[in-house]
Design a protein around this motif. Structure first.
Motif, PDB file in Angstrom:
ATOM      1  N   UNK A   2      50.705  43.300  38.632  1.00  0.00           N
ATOM      2  CA  UNK A   2      50.858  42.058  39.143  1.00  0.00           C
ATOM      3  C   UNK A   2      49.786  41.890  40.111  1.00  0.00           C
ATOM      4  N   UNK A   3      50.171  40.991  41.076  1.00  0.00           N
ATOM      5  CA  UNK A   3      49.283  40.330  42.165  1.00  0.00           C
ATOM      6  C   UNK A   3      48.836  41.561  42.928  1.00  0.00           C
ATOM      7  N   UNK A   4      49.679  42.312  43.120  1.00  0.00           N
ATOM      8  CA  UNK A   4      49.694  43.705  44.403  1.00  0.00           C
ATOM      9  C   UNK A   4      48.209  44.286  44.063  1.00  0.00           C
ATOM     10  N   UNK A   5      47.791  44.248  42.673  1.00  0.00           N
ATOM     11  CA  UNK A   5      46.581  44.931  42.226  1.00  0.00           C
ATOM     12  C   UNK A   5      45.516  44.457  43.093  1.00  0.00           C
ATOM     13  N   UNK A   6      45.441  43.134  43.324  1.00  0.00           N
ATOM     14  CA  UNK A   6      44.264  42.534  44.256  1.00  0.00           C
ATOM     15  C   UNK A   6      44.123  43.360  45.509  1.00  0.00           C
ATOM     16  N   UNK A   7      44.994  44.094  45.904  1.00  0.00           N
ATOM     17  CA  UNK A   7      44.590  44.901  47.164  1.00  0.00           C
ATOM     18  C   UNK A   7      43.953  46.176  46.536  1.00  0.00           C
ATOM     19  N   UNK A   8      43.799  46.540  45.429  1.00  0.00           N
ATOM     20  CA  UNK A   8      42.898  47.585  44.883  1.00  0.00           C
ATOM     21  C   UNK A   8      41.319  47.373  45.091  1.00  0.00           C
ATOM     22  N   UNK A   9      41.078  45.825  45.355  1.00  0.00           N
ATOM     23  CA  UNK A   9      39.762  45.591  45.307  1.00  0.00           C
ATOM     24  C   UNK A   9      39.021  46.148  46.773  1.00  0.00           C
ATOM     25  N   UNK A  10      39.847  45.934  47.854  1.00  0.00           N
ATOM     26  CA  UNK A  10      39.270  46.513  48.833  1.00  0.00           C
ATOM     27  C   UNK A  10      39.266  47.968  48.974  1.00  0.00           C
ATOM     28  N   UNK A  11      40.183  48.507  48.329  1.00  0.00           N
ATOM     29  CA  UNK A  11      40.273  50.174  48.034  1.00  0.00           C
ATOM     30  C   UNK A  11      39.120  50.593  47.264  1.00  0.00           C
TER      31      UNK A  11
END
Length: 258
Positions: A140-149
């Motif tokens: 889901x969209x929570x994966x977008x937080x993986x980008x800064x990580x």
């Protein structure tokens, strides 16, 4: 140059921009090279070995491996850029010396190199994330937080790689870093299998390694879950990045003052 700590300024962006302009000429083969190798491992092991294994942590093995591949690929891309490419610019092409004839410090050069390696590694990690999203392995969209990580992971391993670049006498020296540090880390930090399958003392060692915190941070986000200890993971990766960059600056200053 007398400061005990790195002197950071916006002039590092000029070094970043210089590397970006050069890279644009070879962007396509560079992207293919960074993407093809991890994807071959992902499909080969994911479908081949995964067909023999039961679900891991409630997910197919290829999905478990895909999230780990994002972290490992980011680490490898940052390490190769901070080692081979940066060393070539420093020792072979003498690009760093040429840059320092402009009003830039060695600290600016190292900061620009670190940012550039992290950005290039992020591109590699994000490309793999996009592929596994297209295959339906992103929840889901929570994966977008993986980008800064992913970017933080790139910064960490870029800073660590610059330490080795600063002390390396030749390209051959990098084999020690990959053989003794990078490869063992890939095997014990949860990229290919859960860490709890390992002996207790190996788990204790793995808990101190930066790739473990990258995997612990990124894998849950890809599957639409919150990481168990996000603050701890971010603090560890940030601390390693700052300490490694500081040491890289100190060693590079010593090398250039010889």
């Amino acid at each position: 140059m007398d400061s005990r700590f790195p002197t950071l300024s916006w002039r590092a962006i000029a070094v970043f921009r210089r590397n970006l302009l050069v890279w644009r000429k070879l962007a396509l083969p560079s992207l293919l090279g960074n993407l093809a190798d991890p994807m071959i491992y992902l499909f080969g092991l994911g479908y081949g070995l995964g067909g023999l294994l039961p679900p891991i942590e409630g997910m197919p093995y290829i999905a478990f491996l895909a999230a780990g591949t994002v972290c490992a690929s980011t680490m490898n891309a940052a390490s190769f850029e901070a080692l081979y490419s940066a060393f070539s610019r420093m020792n072979v092409q003498r690009t760093w010396e040429a840059i320092m004839n402009a009003p830039l410090l060695l600290d600016d050069v190292l900061a620009g190199e670190c940012l550039w390696a992290a950005a290039k590694a992020s591109l590699s990690g994000a490309a793999i994330l996009a592929v596994i999203w297209a295959l339906g392995y992103v929840a889901g969209p929570l994966a977008l937080w993986a980008l800064p990580a992913i970017f933080l992971t790139g910064l960490t391993f870029a800073a660590l790689g610059l330490i080795i670049t600063a002390i390396s006498p030749s390209f051959d020296f990098f084999m020690y870093y990959f053989t003794l540090f990078i490869t063992p880390m890939v095997l014990v930090c949860g990229v290919f299998f859960p860490v709890d399958q390992l002996p207790a003392f190996v788990q204790a060692i793995a808990a101190w390694l930066p790739l473990s915190h990258s995997v612990a941070l990124i894998r849950p986000l890809i599957f639409g879950q919150l990481p168990a200890h996000p603050v701890l993971n971010v603090v560890v990766l940030s601390t390693v990045t700052c300490a490694a960059f500081w040491l890289a600056v100190v060693l590079a200053r010593h090398r250039f003052l010889k």
